[in-house]
Design a protein around this motif. Structure first.
Motif, PDB file in Angstrom:
ATOM      1  N   GLN B  38       0.843  -1.190   0.000  1.00  0.00           N
ATOM      2  CA  GLN B  38       0.000   0.000   0.000  1.00  0.00           C
ATOM      3  C   GLN B  38       0.879   1.241   0.000  1.00  0.00           C
ATOM      4  O   GLN B  38       1.680   1.445   0.916  1.00  0.00           O
ATOM      5  CB  GLN B  38      -0.918   0.004   1.228  1.00  0.00           C
ATOM      6  N   PHE B  39       0.710   2.082  -1.017  1.00  0.00           N
ATOM      7  CA  PHE B  39       1.412   3.362  -1.077  1.00  0.00           C
ATOM      8  C   PHE B  39       0.542   4.421  -0.426  1.00  0.00           C
ATOM      9  O   PHE B  39      -0.678   4.237  -0.290  1.00  0.00           O
ATOM     10  CB  PHE B  39       1.746   3.713  -2.525  1.00  0.00           C
ATOM     11  N   PRO B  40       1.146   5.538  -0.006  1.00  0.00           N
ATOM     12  CA  PRO B  40       0.388   6.564   0.729  1.00  0.00           C
ATOM     13  C   PRO B  40      -0.891   6.985   0.017  1.00  0.00           C
ATOM     14  O   PRO B  40      -0.882   7.268  -1.176  1.00  0.00           O
ATOM     15  CB  PRO B  40       1.388   7.718   0.832  1.00  0.00           C
ATOM     16  N   LYS B  41      -1.962   6.975   0.766  1.00  0.00           N
ATOM     17  CA  LYS B  41      -3.289   7.373   0.294  1.00  0.00           C
ATOM     18  C   LYS B  41      -3.775   6.546  -0.888  1.00  0.00           C
ATOM     19  O   LYS B  41      -4.624   6.988  -1.655  1.00  0.00           O
ATOM     20  CB  LYS B  41      -3.305   8.869  -0.043  1.00  0.00           C
ATOM     21  N   GLN B  42      -3.227   5.360  -1.036  1.00  0.00           N
ATOM     22  CA  GLN B  42      -3.690   4.439  -2.074  1.00  0.00           C
ATOM     23  C   GLN B  42      -4.294   3.205  -1.412  1.00  0.00           C
ATOM     24  O   GLN B  42      -4.139   2.989  -0.202  1.00  0.00           O
ATOM     25  CB  GLN B  42      -2.518   4.003  -2.964  1.00  0.00           C
ATOM     26  N   SER B  43      -4.966   2.403  -2.203  1.00  0.00           N
ATOM     27  CA  SER B  43      -5.567   1.204  -1.641  1.00  0.00           C
ATOM     28  C   SER B  43      -4.558   0.068  -1.577  1.00  0.00           C
ATOM     29  O   SER B  43      -3.410   0.213  -1.981  1.00  0.00           O
ATOM     30  CB  SER B  43      -6.774   0.786  -2.464  1.00  0.00           C
ATOM     31  N   LEU B  44      -5.001  -1.052  -1.071  1.00  0.00           N
ATOM     32  CA  LEU B  44      -4.144  -2.221  -0.971  1.00  0.00           C
ATOM     33  C   LEU B  44      -4.060  -2.908  -2.332  1.00  0.00           C
ATOM     34  O   LEU B  44      -5.086  -3.221  -2.937  1.00  0.00           O
ATOM     35  CB  LEU B  44      -4.708  -3.219   0.039  1.00  0.00           C
ATOM     36  N   MET B  45      -2.838  -3.147  -2.787  1.00  0.00           N
ATOM     37  CA  MET B  45      -2.629  -3.855  -4.045  1.00  0.00           C
ATOM     38  C   MET B  45      -2.120  -5.249  -3.729  1.00  0.00           C
ATOM     39  O   MET B  45      -1.079  -5.409  -3.093  1.00  0.00           O
ATOM     40  CB  MET B  45      -1.617  -3.103  -4.918  1.00  0.00           C
ATOM     41  N   LEU B  46      -2.848  -6.254  -4.185  1.00  0.00           N
ATOM     42  CA  LEU B  46      -2.444  -7.629  -3.940  1.00  0.00           C
ATOM     43  C   LEU B  46      -1.160  -7.928  -4.698  1.00  0.00           C
ATOM     44  O   LEU B  46      -1.069  -7.684  -5.899  1.00  0.00           O
ATOM     45  CB  LEU B  46      -3.552  -8.585  -4.376  1.00  0.00           C
ATOM     46  N   MET B  47      -0.178  -8.454  -3.971  1.00  0.00           N
ATOM     47  CA  MET B  47       1.091  -8.822  -4.586  1.00  0.00           C
ATOM     48  C   MET B  47       1.117 -10.309  -4.925  1.00  0.00           C
ATOM     49  O   MET B  47       1.522 -10.709  -6.009  1.00  0.00           O
ATOM     50  CB  MET B  47       2.259  -8.529  -3.649  1.00  0.00           C
ATOM     51  N   ALA B  48       0.692 -11.131  -3.960  1.00  0.00           N
ATOM     52  CA  ALA B  48       0.801 -12.573  -4.159  1.00  0.00           C
ATOM     53  C   ALA B  48      -0.073 -13.306  -3.170  1.00  0.00           C
ATOM     54  O   ALA B  48      -0.412 -12.796  -2.106  1.00  0.00           O
ATOM     55  CB  ALA B  48       2.258 -13.020  -3.999  1.00  0.00           C
ATOM     56  N   THR B  49      -0.414 -14.523  -3.561  1.00  0.00           N
ATOM     57  CA  THR B  49      -1.145 -15.442  -2.701  1.00  0.00           C
ATOM     58  C   THR B  49      -0.179 -16.535  -2.280  1.00  0.00           C
ATOM     59  O   THR B  49       0.470 -17.161  -3.125  1.00  0.00           O
ATOM     60  CB  THR B  49      -2.331 -16.047  -3.456  1.00  0.00           C
ATOM     61  N   SER B  50      -0.100 -16.737  -0.968  1.00  0.00           N
ATOM     62  CA  SER B  50       0.870 -17.668  -0.398  1.00  0.00           C
ATOM     63  C   SER B  50       0.150 -18.926   0.068  1.00  0.00           C
ATOM     64  O   SER B  50      -0.745 -18.858   0.897  1.00  0.00           O
ATOM     65  CB  SER B  50       1.558 -16.972   0.790  1.00  0.00           C
ATOM     66  N   ASN B  51       0.522 -20.059  -0.472  1.00  0.00           N
ATOM     67  CA  ASN B  51      -0.109 -21.328  -0.123  1.00  0.00           C
ATOM     68  C   ASN B  51       0.863 -22.221   0.642  1.00  0.00           C
ATOM     69  O   ASN B  51       1.998 -22.415   0.201  1.00  0.00           O
ATOM     70  CB  ASN B  51      -0.576 -22.056  -1.380  1.00  0.00           C
ATOM     71  N   GLU B  52       0.419 -22.756   1.756  1.00  0.00           N
ATOM     72  CA  GLU B  52       1.264 -23.613   2.580  1.00  0.00           C
ATOM     73  C   GLU B  52       1.745 -24.815   1.794  1.00  0.00           C
ATOM     74  O   GLU B  52       0.942 -25.522   1.178  1.00  0.00           O
ATOM     75  CB  GLU B  52       0.491 -24.053   3.827  1.00  0.00           C
ATOM     76  N   GLY B  53       3.057 -24.996   1.782  1.00  0.00           N
ATOM     77  CA  GLY B  53       3.643 -26.164   1.144  1.00  0.00           C
ATOM     78  C   GLY B  53       3.769 -26.106  -0.354  1.00  0.00           C
ATOM     79  O   GLY B  53       4.204 -27.077  -0.975  1.00  0.00           O
ATOM     80  N   SER B  54       3.428 -24.979  -0.970  1.00  0.00           N
ATOM     81  CA  SER B  54       3.577 -24.874  -2.419  1.00  0.00           C
ATOM     82  C   SER B  54       4.057 -23.473  -2.800  1.00  0.00           C
ATOM     83  O   SER B  54       4.152 -22.589  -1.953  1.00  0.00           O
ATOM     84  CB  SER B  54       2.261 -25.194  -3.128  1.00  0.00           C
ATOM     85  N   LYS B  55       4.332 -23.303  -4.078  1.00  0.00           N
ATOM     86  CA  LYS B  55       4.842 -22.010  -4.531  1.00  0.00           C
ATOM     87  C   LYS B  55       3.754 -20.952  -4.488  1.00  0.00           C
ATOM     88  O   LYS B  55       2.577 -21.231  -4.729  1.00  0.00           O
ATOM     89  CB  LYS B  55       5.366 -22.133  -5.955  1.00  0.00           C
ATOM     90  N   ALA B  56       4.172 -19.733  -4.226  1.00  0.00           N
ATOM     91  CA  ALA B  56       3.222 -18.625  -4.196  1.00  0.00           C
ATOM     92  C   ALA B  56       2.768 -18.269  -5.606  1.00  0.00           C
ATOM     93  O   ALA B  56       3.479 -18.504  -6.583  1.00  0.00           O
ATOM     94  CB  ALA B  56       3.862 -17.413  -3.527  1.00  0.00           C
ATOM     95  N   THR B  57       1.587 -17.702  -5.685  1.00  0.00           N
ATOM     96  CA  THR B  57       1.048 -17.207  -6.943  1.00  0.00           C
ATOM     97  C   THR B  57       1.153 -15.689  -6.946  1.00  0.00           C
ATOM     98  O   THR B  57       0.559 -15.027  -6.091  1.00  0.00           O
ATOM     99  CB  THR B  57      -0.425 -17.616  -7.106  1.00  0.00           C
ATOM    100  N   TYR B  58       1.903 -15.153  -7.899  1.00  0.00           N
ATOM    101  CA  TYR B  58       2.156 -13.725  -7.944  1.00  0.00           C
ATOM    102  C   TYR B  58       1.203 -13.030  -8.913  1.00  0.00           C
ATOM    103  O   TYR B  58       0.842 -13.581  -9.957  1.00  0.00           O
ATOM    104  CB  TYR B  58       3.606 -13.459  -8.371  1.00  0.00           C
ATOM    105  N   GLU B  59       0.814 -11.813  -8.555  1.00  0.00           N
ATOM    106  CA  GLU B  59      -0.022 -11.009  -9.449  1.00  0.00           C
ATOM    107  C   GLU B  59       0.840 -10.462 -10.589  1.00  0.00           C
ATOM    108  O   GLU B  59       2.066 -10.363 -10.488  1.00  0.00           O
ATOM    109  CB  GLU B  59      -0.663  -9.868  -8.679  1.00  0.00           C
TER     110      GLU B  59
END
Lengths: 110, 117
Positions: B38-59
């Motif tokens: 999140q940058f100042p006065k901006q919303s939350l931007m999804l970077m990645a989804t983290s799954n237990e035991g497997s590789k993360a999925t990046y945006e």
């Protein structure tokens, strides 16, 4: 094209002056719509989850409603401590992630 | 219940160094965690989804070699910002799904303010 659009970007109200915040969304199938409150320098604080059109939820001075295209967060007789950024987020069917709108910065003047 | 703890709350590092941010679910198991920026006065931007035991999925647009995500247990996910530069300075927030725990929604950590000098 943004999937979640919030309006207004910012809102200043006098203490006690009721108003509504809008969140419009475009998803193929809605799994859930979320409202969060965020204070400066903090993580979002969960307020409500809505799942289907016509659903309403209330918590203190806040009430969230949902239609097939938008959600409203109604704030009744707000107090200065209600000042925060209110974030709306949606989750599509079949998806784990939630996508946020840009938020509405609410400032309640004493 | 359903508390997510994020550490550190703020960190300052020199350009070129790496920084690790931890996200823990304290009283529930989180098979999936999410990392936002999140940058100042901006919303939350999804970077990645983290799954237990497997590789993360990046945006799209997020460099997976720069933002390393490890989710080695059901209660811990880490984000490492490698070779940090001033443009990486931001507010990083993690979250976990609490669905199925009796709570509803997604619970967020308190965030980490990263400043790269």
């Amino acid at each position: 094209e943004d999937q979640v659009t919030q309006s207004p970007e910012a809102l200043r109200l006098q203490e006690g002056e009721s108003s509504s915040l809008n969140c419009s969304y475009t998803v193929s199938g809605l799994r859930g719509l979320f409202w969060y409150r965020q204070d400066p320098g903090k993580g979002p604080e969960f307020l409500f989850t809505l799942y289907s059109a016509g659903e309403e939820k209330e918590k203190e001075r806040l009430k969230a409603t949902l239609t097939k295209k938008e959600s409203f967060l109604h704030i009744t007789a707000p107090k200065p401590e209600d000042s925060a950024t209110y974030l709306c987020a949606v989750q599509e069917l079949g998806d784990d992630k939630i996508i946020f709108g840009k938020g509405t910065r609410l400032h309640i003047l004493p | 219940g359903a508390v997510v703890s994020q550490h550190p709350s703020r960190v300052i590092c020199k350009s070129g160094t790496s920084v690790k941010i931890e996200c823990r679910s304290l009283d529930f198991q989180a098979t999936t965690m999410f990392w936002y920026r999140q940058f100042p006065k901006q919303s939350l931007m999804l970077m990645a989804t983290s799954n237990e035991g497997s590789k993360a999925t990046y945006e799209q647009g997020v460099e997976k070699d720069k933002f390393l995500i490890n989710h080695a247990s059901l209660t811990l996910s880490t984000l490492t910002v490698t070779s940090a530069h001033p443009e990486d300075s931001s507010f990083y927030i993690c979250s976990a799904s609490t669905l199925g725990t009796g709570a509803s929604g997604y619970t967020f950590g308190s965030g980490t303010r990263l400043t790269v000098v």
